[in-house]
Design a protein around this motif. Structure first.
Motif, PDB file in Angstrom:
ATOM      1  N   PRO A   4       0.844  -1.204   0.000  1.00  0.00           N
ATOM      2  CA  PRO A   4       0.000   0.000   0.000  1.00  0.00           C
ATOM      3  C   PRO A   4       0.874   1.247   0.000  1.00  0.00           C
ATOM      4  O   PRO A   4       1.852   1.340   0.740  1.00  0.00           O
ATOM      5  CB  PRO A   4      -0.798  -0.136   1.308  1.00  0.00           C
ATOM      6  CG  PRO A   4      -0.739  -1.587   1.651  1.00  0.00           C
ATOM      7  CD  PRO A   4       0.578  -2.082   1.153  1.00  0.00           C
ATOM      8  N   LYS A   5       0.516   2.221  -0.825  1.00  0.00           N
ATOM      9  CA  LYS A   5       1.301   3.439  -0.951  1.00  0.00           C
ATOM     10  C   LYS A   5       0.717   4.529  -0.062  1.00  0.00           C
ATOM     11  O   LYS A   5      -0.450   4.893  -0.210  1.00  0.00           O
ATOM     12  CB  LYS A   5       1.341   3.904  -2.404  1.00  0.00           C
ATOM     13  CG  LYS A   5       2.103   2.947  -3.328  1.00  0.00           C
ATOM     14  CD  LYS A   5       2.192   3.491  -4.736  1.00  0.00           C
ATOM     15  CE  LYS A   5       3.011   2.554  -5.621  1.00  0.00           C
ATOM     16  NZ  LYS A   5       3.114   3.069  -7.013  1.00  0.00           N
ATOM     17  N   VAL A   6       1.548   5.019   0.843  1.00  0.00           N
ATOM     18  CA  VAL A   6       1.123   6.044   1.791  1.00  0.00           C
ATOM     19  C   VAL A   6       1.979   7.284   1.602  1.00  0.00           C
ATOM     20  O   VAL A   6       3.210   7.188   1.526  1.00  0.00           O
ATOM     21  CB  VAL A   6       1.248   5.542   3.251  1.00  0.00           C
ATOM     22  CG1 VAL A   6       0.868   6.651   4.231  1.00  0.00           C
ATOM     23  CG2 VAL A   6       0.375   4.320   3.472  1.00  0.00           C
ATOM     24  N   VAL A   7       1.325   8.425   1.526  1.00  0.00           N
ATOM     25  CA  VAL A   7       2.033   9.705   1.536  1.00  0.00           C
ATOM     26  C   VAL A   7       1.936  10.260   2.949  1.00  0.00           C
ATOM     27  O   VAL A   7       0.832  10.433   3.482  1.00  0.00           O
ATOM     28  CB  VAL A   7       1.428  10.697   0.535  1.00  0.00           C
ATOM     29  CG1 VAL A   7       2.098  12.067   0.680  1.00  0.00           C
ATOM     30  CG2 VAL A   7       1.570  10.183  -0.885  1.00  0.00           C
ATOM     31  N   LEU A   8       3.083  10.518   3.557  1.00  0.00           N
ATOM     32  CA  LEU A   8       3.131  11.127   4.884  1.00  0.00           C
ATOM     33  C   LEU A   8       3.515  12.588   4.709  1.00  0.00           C
ATOM     34  O   LEU A   8       4.661  12.915   4.400  1.00  0.00           O
ATOM     35  CB  LEU A   8       4.144  10.409   5.775  1.00  0.00           C
ATOM     36  CG  LEU A   8       4.431  11.050   7.144  1.00  0.00           C
ATOM     37  CD1 LEU A   8       3.156  11.208   7.964  1.00  0.00           C
ATOM     38  CD2 LEU A   8       5.480  10.245   7.915  1.00  0.00           C
ATOM     39  N   GLY A   9       2.543  13.467   4.870  1.00  0.00           N
ATOM     40  CA  GLY A   9       2.820  14.893   4.831  1.00  0.00           C
ATOM     41  C   GLY A   9       3.208  15.389   6.205  1.00  0.00           C
ATOM     42  O   GLY A   9       2.605  14.982   7.207  1.00  0.00           O
ATOM     43  N   VAL A  10       4.209  16.240   6.266  1.00  0.00           N
ATOM     44  CA  VAL A  10       4.697  16.774   7.541  1.00  0.00           C
ATOM     45  C   VAL A  10       4.751  18.292   7.423  1.00  0.00           C
ATOM     46  O   VAL A  10       5.473  18.827   6.584  1.00  0.00           O
ATOM     47  CB  VAL A  10       6.095  16.219   7.901  1.00  0.00           C
ATOM     48  CG1 VAL A  10       6.515  16.717   9.284  1.00  0.00           C
ATOM     49  CG2 VAL A  10       6.107  14.701   7.854  1.00  0.00           C
ATOM     50  N   SER A  11       3.972  18.982   8.247  1.00  0.00           N
ATOM     51  CA  SER A  11       3.981  20.440   8.191  1.00  0.00           C
ATOM     52  C   SER A  11       4.817  21.010   9.339  1.00  0.00           C
ATOM     53  O   SER A  11       5.266  20.274  10.232  1.00  0.00           O
ATOM     54  CB  SER A  11       2.558  21.002   8.200  1.00  0.00           C
ATOM     55  OG  SER A  11       1.835  20.599   9.334  1.00  0.00           O
ATOM     56  N   GLY A  30       4.807  -2.799   6.470  1.00  0.00           N
ATOM     57  CA  GLY A  30       4.725  -3.191   5.071  1.00  0.00           C
ATOM     58  C   GLY A  30       4.159  -2.166   4.117  1.00  0.00           C
ATOM     59  O   GLY A  30       3.719  -2.512   3.018  1.00  0.00           O
ATOM     60  N   HIS A  31       4.194  -0.888   4.488  1.00  0.00           N
ATOM     61  CA  HIS A  31       3.689   0.162   3.612  1.00  0.00           C
ATOM     62  C   HIS A  31       4.844   0.852   2.891  1.00  0.00           C
ATOM     63  O   HIS A  31       5.933   1.012   3.450  1.00  0.00           O
ATOM     64  CB  HIS A  31       2.891   1.188   4.409  1.00  0.00           C
ATOM     65  CG  HIS A  31       1.695   0.614   5.102  1.00  0.00           C
ATOM     66  ND1 HIS A  31       1.777   0.028   6.352  1.00  0.00           N
ATOM     67  CD2 HIS A  31       0.402   0.518   4.720  1.00  0.00           C
ATOM     68  CE1 HIS A  31       0.567  -0.389   6.711  1.00  0.00           C
ATOM     69  NE2 HIS A  31      -0.278  -0.115   5.740  1.00  0.00           N
ATOM     70  N   ASP A  32       4.593   1.250   1.665  1.00  0.00           N
ATOM     71  CA  ASP A  32       5.559   2.028   0.884  1.00  0.00           C
ATOM     72  C   ASP A  32       5.252   3.501   1.145  1.00  0.00           C
ATOM     73  O   ASP A  32       4.225   4.017   0.683  1.00  0.00           O
ATOM     74  CB  ASP A  32       5.407   1.684  -0.594  1.00  0.00           C
ATOM     75  CG  ASP A  32       6.380   2.448  -1.480  1.00  0.00           C
ATOM     76  OD1 ASP A  32       7.297   3.107  -0.932  1.00  0.00           O
ATOM     77  OD2 ASP A  32       6.221   2.401  -2.708  1.00  0.00           O
ATOM     78  N   GLY A  75       0.069  12.237  -5.540  1.00  0.00           N
ATOM     79  CA  GLY A  75      -1.291  12.131  -5.041  1.00  0.00           C
ATOM     80  C   GLY A  75      -2.114  11.109  -5.796  1.00  0.00           C
ATOM     81  O   GLY A  75      -2.902  10.363  -5.214  1.00  0.00           O
ATOM     82  N   GLN A  76      -1.940  11.034  -7.116  1.00  0.00           N
ATOM     83  CA  GLN A  76      -2.729  10.114  -7.935  1.00  0.00           C
ATOM     84  C   GLN A  76      -2.484   8.656  -7.579  1.00  0.00           C
ATOM     85  O   GLN A  76      -3.390   7.828  -7.664  1.00  0.00           O
ATOM     86  CB  GLN A  76      -2.407  10.331  -9.418  1.00  0.00           C
ATOM     87  CG  GLN A  76      -3.002  11.592 -10.022  1.00  0.00           C
ATOM     88  CD  GLN A  76      -2.626  11.731 -11.483  1.00  0.00           C
ATOM     89  OE1 GLN A  76      -1.591  11.215 -11.924  1.00  0.00           O
ATOM     90  NE2 GLN A  76      -3.459  12.429 -12.246  1.00  0.00           N
ATOM     91  N   SER A  77      -1.256   8.332  -7.193  1.00  0.00           N
ATOM     92  CA  SER A  77      -0.898   6.924  -6.970  1.00  0.00           C
ATOM     93  C   SER A  77      -1.045   6.485  -5.517  1.00  0.00           C
ATOM     94  O   SER A  77      -0.843   5.316  -5.208  1.00  0.00           O
ATOM     95  CB  SER A  77       0.547   6.687  -7.423  1.00  0.00           C
ATOM     96  OG  SER A  77       1.454   7.478  -6.660  1.00  0.00           O
ATOM     97  N   ALA A  78      -1.412   7.386  -4.625  1.00  0.00           N
ATOM     98  CA  ALA A  78      -1.453   7.056  -3.196  1.00  0.00           C
ATOM     99  C   ALA A  78      -2.717   6.290  -2.829  1.00  0.00           C
ATOM    100  O   ALA A  78      -3.799   6.511  -3.380  1.00  0.00           O
ATOM    101  CB  ALA A  78      -1.357   8.330  -2.368  1.00  0.00           C
TER     102      ALA A  78
END
Length: 404
Positions: A4-11, A30-32, A75-78
């Protein structure tokens, strides 16, 4: 299937360092993970750290690696985008559709579930502008977790603390499991009791039970992941506060009743998962009861505790409120459960068999969900989260739209 593809945004908040622990839990499970920090966040944790921990490049600008069109592709692939911490500035930009860096561009292109874990000073969180931005994001389907109460920067204490990274991870795991399903508890306030009450006999002894609170906490976590505002009334538990949950701590059955009655008027759903003592000692000894040689102890007289489930079922705090009870039985499970459902007057009753080495303290459970309409839904042995999801599935079929 791939990871699973996860985007981790950090502000850019001081809590950015805590996102390292969230990243570790995501990668180890096990996440990308692709970390997309804001430029301000790099004042707290450097780009090299994010790249090393995730195994992927970490960039802040839309103009880097332009041939890959990162502001669109990420964003499209997450499968999930989670922003932790989410500052007041980031929430404002997301709510108004601004896109002045890679993270805000990613938020606009994402078509997967989006989770925000806010962290800021109490005054910033409570400001009408922030609250309106949060409401806007929730209305659009984003999951904005309520911040925790605790120590902030400096000497300040209040609501605005980033929830524990492990608990944010649990929310992410729940959301990923649900996929693109709409947060069907969004806009709902649910009140859940958990744990087991203790009735004092003297300053060092009490009458209690074996409940750990794990089923109630599983209900709270899954409700948050489905978009609910959650009040958790916790009786004598040793569990970490779930992310996004307002926790009210109680000890006795009388205290639990007071807390439930206080929270219920604004609740769409009340779930009584706590093991509430039926009886309490008639008298409380101000000093420790001593053992006397050659003498048997005096009998302990008991009096009934209030029946909270029957009380809130009979006198609903609001029209259309759904009330769910639990029945822990040791024999004649279904017969006793059916009789209890009729006696208590709740909408749903979750009946399970318990014992010294069964259910209490376990990570698993099995039960039958009895309904006032006569239906019976068996939930097979499995994680307590699975039972929690099954309960919420039944609840969402029964509540009525809120009046404006």
């Amino acid at each position: 299937m791939g990871k699973p593809k996860v985007v981790l945004g950090v502000s850019g908040g001081i809590a950015a360092y805590k996102a390292c622990e969230l990243l570790r839990r995501l990668t180890e499970s096990g996440h990308d993970v692709r970390v997309v920090p804001t430029a301000a966040s790099l004042n707290f944790v450097g780009e090299a750290t994010w790249a090393a921990l995730s195994g992927n490049p970490a960039s802040t600008e839309v103009w880097e690696t332009v041939h890959e069109v990162p502001h669109v592709r990420i964003g499209q692939s997450a499968d999930l985008v989670v922003v932790a911490p989410a500052t007041a500035d980031l929430l404002a930009k997301a709510a108004h559709g601004l896109a002045d860096d890679l993270l805000t561009n990613t938020l606009l292109t994402a078509r997967c579930p989006v989770v925000f874990a806010p962290a800021m000073h109490t005054e910033m969180w409570e400001h009408p502008a922030t609250q309106e931005n949060v409401a806007t994001l929730r209305r659009r389907g984003a999951l904005v977790i309520e911040p925790a109460v605790g120590r902030l920067t400096g000497k300040d204490t209040g609501k605005g603390r980033l929830p524990d990274p492990e608990e944010i991870f649990e929310v992410c795991r729940q959301v990923l499991r649900r996929g693109v399903a709409a947060p069907d508890l969004a806009g709902r306030h649910v009140v859940i009791s958990a744990g087991g009450t203790r009735e004092p006999l003297d300053p060092v002894r009490f009458l209690g039970n074996r409940s750990s609170g794990k089923q109630g906490y599983a209900l709270a976590r899954t409700a948050v992941a489905r978009g609910a505002r959650v009040t958790l009334i916790a009786a004598n538990t040793a569990l970490a506060d779930p992310a996004g949950v307002d926790v009210v701590r109680v000890g006795t059955a009388v205290q639990l009743r007071e807390a439930v009655l206080k929270a219920a008027p604004d609740a769409d759903v009340v779930v009584m998962a706590a093991a509430v003592a039926d009886f309490r000692p008639a008298e409380y000894a101000g000093g420790k009861i001593k053992k006397k040689d050659g003498e048997d102890p005096a009998p302990v007289a008991l009096v009934r505790n209030p029946d909270v489930l029957a009380e809130i079922s009979a006198d609903r705090a609001r029209e259309g409120q759904v009330v769910v009870g639990f029945a822990a039985e040791t024999d004649d499970v279904l017969d006793n459960g059916r009789a209890k459902l009729r006696r208590k007057g709740c909408d749903l009753l979750v009946v399970n068999e318990v014992g010294e080495a069964r259910t209490f303290g376990s990570e698993e459970n099995e039960a039958i969900i009895l309904s006032s309409d006569g239906s019976e839904i068996p939930v097979p042995y499995g994680p307590k989260e699975a039972l929690a999801e099954a309960i919420w599935d039944q609840v969402t079929q029964r509540y009525t739209p809120r009046r404006a």
